[in-house]
Design an enzyme around this catalytic site. Structure first.
Site, PDB file in Angstrom:
ATOM      1  N   TYR A 133      15.142  29.202  10.980  1.00  0.00           N
ATOM      2  CA  TYR A 133      13.884  29.798  11.448  1.00  0.00           C
ATOM      3  C   TYR A 133      13.735  29.643  12.953  1.00  0.00           C
ATOM      4  CZ  TYR A 133      12.243  30.185   6.618  1.00  0.00           C
ATOM      5  OH  TYR A 133      12.103  30.510   5.299  1.00  0.00           O
ATOM      6  N   LYS A 140       0.845  -1.201   0.000  1.00  0.00           N
ATOM      7  CA  LYS A 140       0.000   0.000   0.000  1.00  0.00           C
ATOM      8  C   LYS A 140       0.877   1.246   0.000  1.00  0.00           C
ATOM      9  CE  LYS A 140      -0.394  -0.503   4.996  1.00  0.00           C
ATOM     10  NZ  LYS A 140      -1.178  -1.153   6.054  1.00  0.00           N
TER      11      LYS A 140
HETATM   12  C1  LIG Z   1      -0.303  -2.192   6.561  1.00  0.00           C
HETATM   13  C2  LIG Z   1      -0.901  -3.482   6.938  1.00  0.00           C
HETATM   14  C3  LIG Z   1      -0.087  -4.604   7.144  1.00  0.00           C
HETATM   15  C4  LIG Z   1       1.427  -4.539   7.111  1.00  0.00           C
HETATM   16  O1  LIG Z   1       1.888  -4.002   8.322  1.00  0.00           O
HETATM   17  P1  LIG Z   1       3.464  -3.859   8.627  1.00  0.00           P
HETATM   18  O2  LIG Z   1       3.498  -3.379  10.019  1.00  0.00           O
HETATM   19  O3  LIG Z   1       3.971  -2.833   7.655  1.00  0.00           O
HETATM   20  O4  LIG Z   1       4.042  -5.181   8.414  1.00  0.00           O
HETATM   21  C5  LIG Z   1      -0.703  -5.812   7.409  1.00  0.00           C
HETATM   22  N1  LIG Z   1      -2.050  -5.902   7.484  1.00  0.00           N
HETATM   23  C6  LIG Z   1      -2.868  -4.846   7.299  1.00  0.00           C
HETATM   24  C7  LIG Z   1      -4.336  -5.020   7.410  1.00  0.00           C
HETATM   25  C8  LIG Z   1      -2.324  -3.604   7.030  1.00  0.00           C
HETATM   26  O5  LIG Z   1      -3.125  -2.560   6.858  1.00  0.00           O
END
Ligand SMILES: *Cc1c(COP(=O)(O)O)cnc(C)c1O
Length: 356
Positions: free
Chosen positions: A252, A35
């Site tokens: 800043y 994702k």
């Molecule tokens: C993002 C996600 C993962 C992966 O999680 P990590 O901590 O990056 O391994 C697994 N399952 C679901 C449902 C997620 O949304």
């Protein structure tokens, strides 16, 4: 000459990290979680190194279709399922696997009854309290799914809230097991943290994300200790060097004041590149391969570093913000966040290359 900042991707490292996930998975099948544009690494690029995965898990139908168009025939799982009835036609057409986590989604499925049927991952809330049907609804949901005729195989799924932390998976796993006892269906439970630390939660499909990209899901165990290799390395260069007298301030708000004469460098990297603005003075950074610290506030296009002990540093000297030689986890921890956020925030304006 373009600005000297760039992100370099090591696809061999990605492949290596997947092999570690595979080894930990035992007989379970592996969803490569991709994702957020493969955690900022580029979906189609990441896919090339993730051939050994059994499938890809992501969020957007568009991204799933991009994978299909690129020739991916493996399962592709939509982790949040669909958002409107109109999503169901492309899901069926591209034979995507789909999470169903709510009664509203179930009602959409019942109203459309798309064909051909596709694989459904029924997400059960066991304590994360984000997505998922309640444990009491499992029986009714399975009956409704069967009645639609649209589910070609059902997998039971849940997500852990603290697999990386002190609570672990014990309570949620017990809840899941007691609620699903006797159901002869495959199961998918583990994210990276659960896969690495809680082998009892491997089940049939694991869902590693962050570990594939070479970062640790744990605050108390480094990626290196887990055998993971960084995939994204963000580098830039010094574009100015200046001398501060004792008492002079930088950037800043003048939040950093030199307590003695010092040499500082200005790096062509700022929050508009994805570097966290809240990284405080003292955040680790490499200049000419040597570890030093940021000083003062991060601005939009620049940040400043302490050049103490790096006399060879001058304009053009290589700077590593994170990646090879400096774990993104460490930079994230200094900035009060997690590597996930830094990787995903890599800005579109940063030129990207692949390591030869
Ligand atoms: C993002 C996600 C993962 C992966 O999680 P990590 O901590 O990056 O391994 C697994 N399952 C679901 C449902 C997620 O949304």
């Amino acid at each position: 000459m373009p600005r000297p900042i760039r992100a370099t991707f090591d696809l061999a490292a990605l492949e290596h990290n997947l092999s570690i996930a595979r080894a930990r998975a035992g007989d379970a099948r592996v969803w490569a979680v991709a994702k957020a544009n493969a955690y900022g690494h580029g979906l189609l690029r990441a896919r090339r190194a993730l051939d050994a995965a059994d499938g890809f898990a992501l969020l957007d139908i568009d991204e799933a279709v991009r994978l299909r168009d690129a020739g991916v025939r493996k399962p592709i799982l939509l982790l949040e399922g669909f958002f409107a009835p109109a999503d169901l036609a492309p899901i069926a057409r591209h034979s995507l696997s789909v999470v169903i986590h709510s009664n509203e989604q179930m009602a959409m499925l019942e109203s459309v009854r798309p064909t051909p049927p596709f694989a459904v991952f029924l997400k059960i809330n066991t304590g994360m309290n984000r997505l998922g049907i309640s444990v009491e609804q499992i029986g009714a949901s399975l009956a409704r799914l069967a009645a639609t005729g649209s589910a070609a195989g059902i997998t039971l799924m849940t997500h852990f809230a603290d697999a990386d932390g002190p609570e672990g998976v014990t309570a949620q796993l017990a809840r899941f097991e007691s609620a699903t006892r006797g159901l002869a269906l495959p199961r998918s439970l583990a994210n990276s943290a659960a896969l690495l630390r809680h082998p009892q939660a491997r089940a049939d499909w694991v869902r590693p994300g962050i570990m594939l990209y070479g970062c640790s899901p744990f605050a108390d165990e480094t990626a290196q200790a887990l055998g993971l290799m960084p995939v994204m390395t963000l580098t830039s260069a010094l574009i100015a060097v200046r001398h501060l007298a004792a008492g002079e301030r930088v950037g800043y708000g003048g939040t950093f004041a030199a307590d003695r004469a010092m040499r500082i460098g200005v790096v062509a990297c700022g929050y508009a590149d994805g570097y966290p603005r809240h990284a405080p003075t003292g955040t680790p950074i490499l200049v000419a391969g040597r570890r030093t610290r940021t000083v003062g506030r991060v601005s939009m296009d620049m940040l400043t570093v302490d050049l103490e002990g790096i006399p060879e540093a001058g304009i053009g000297t290589l700077v590593t913000l994170w990646g090879e030689g400096l774990s993104c986890d460490e930079v994230a921890a200094a900035a009060g966040t997690v590597s996930y956020e830094l990787l995903c925030a890599l800005a579109a304006r940063v030129p990207q290359t692949e390591r030869a």
